[in-house]
Scaffold this active site. Sequence first.
Site, short mmCIF file in Angstrom:
data_model
loop_
_atom_site.label_atom_id
_atom_site.label_comp_id
_atom_site.label_asym_id
_atom_site.label_seq_id
_atom_site.Cartn_x
_atom_site.Cartn_y
_atom_site.Cartn_z
N THR A 90 -0.33 2.32 2.18
CA THR A 90 0.03 3.89 2.74
C THR A 90 -1.43 4.19 2.42
OG1 THR A 90 0.48 4.13 0.38
CG2 THR A 90 2.29 3.89 1.76
N THR A 107 -3.42 7.06 1.33
CA THR A 107 -4.08 7.43 0.11
C THR A 107 -4.12 6.23 -0.89
OG1 THR A 107 -3.06 9.59 0.13
CG2 THR A 107 -4.15 9.01 -1.96
N CYS A 108 -3.18 5.45 -0.87
CA CYS A 108 -3.39 4.20 -1.74
C CYS A 108 -4.35 3.01 -1.21
CB CYS A 108 -2.24 3.65 -1.70
SG CYS A 108 -0.67 4.34 -2.34
N THR A 109 -4.42 2.91 0.13
CA THR A 109 -5.52 2.13 0.59
C THR A 109 -6.94 2.68 0.80
OG1 THR A 109 -3.69 1.09 1.83
CG2 THR A 109 -5.71 0.68 2.83
N LEU A 127 -6.98 2.50 -4.07
CA LEU A 127 -7.64 0.80 -4.35
C LEU A 127 -8.88 0.87 -4.21
CD1 LEU A 127 -6.78 -2.14 -4.93
CD2 LEU A 127 -6.25 -2.14 -2.25
#
Length: 161
Positions: A46, A48-50, A54
Amino acid sequence: MTIAVGDRLPSAKFKEKTADGPVETSTEQLFTGRKVVLFAVPGAFTPTCTLNHLPGYLENRDAILAKGVDDIAVLAVNDWHVMGAWGQQTGGLGKIHFLADWDGAFTRALGLHVDLSAGGLGVRSKRYSMLVEDGVVKSLNIEESPGQATVSGAAAMLEQL
């Protein structure tokens, strides 16, 4: 009820991709006698996560470990295939643990689940980070909005260490 600072993590099992296939890891194996930074994301791949969450942990991995941390793990309510592919695609596989809480049992036990069905994601993990020492939560940073990665980001964790 949401887990809090001073609480012991509940017992759980995760799956993680390795070169030899999936490996089952338990909270006991990962956290007992160790100092571990755990951060969770609503979903692998997703935005924001990527793009935000992270990368900060990968870029600051050495600085975090230099503060006496034994390990870093990222967790999502995804299957181990997805977590492994995400780790491989981001260059993080082998640097940090990519833990699949495939059925969300650990996330629900922590009280950190959120229903993102309106966005097409179903029940997922809230975005958070925590410092865990010997299975006990020493700090807990929960984002108010799943689209933000500030209080749970690597920079904030480094300040806490």
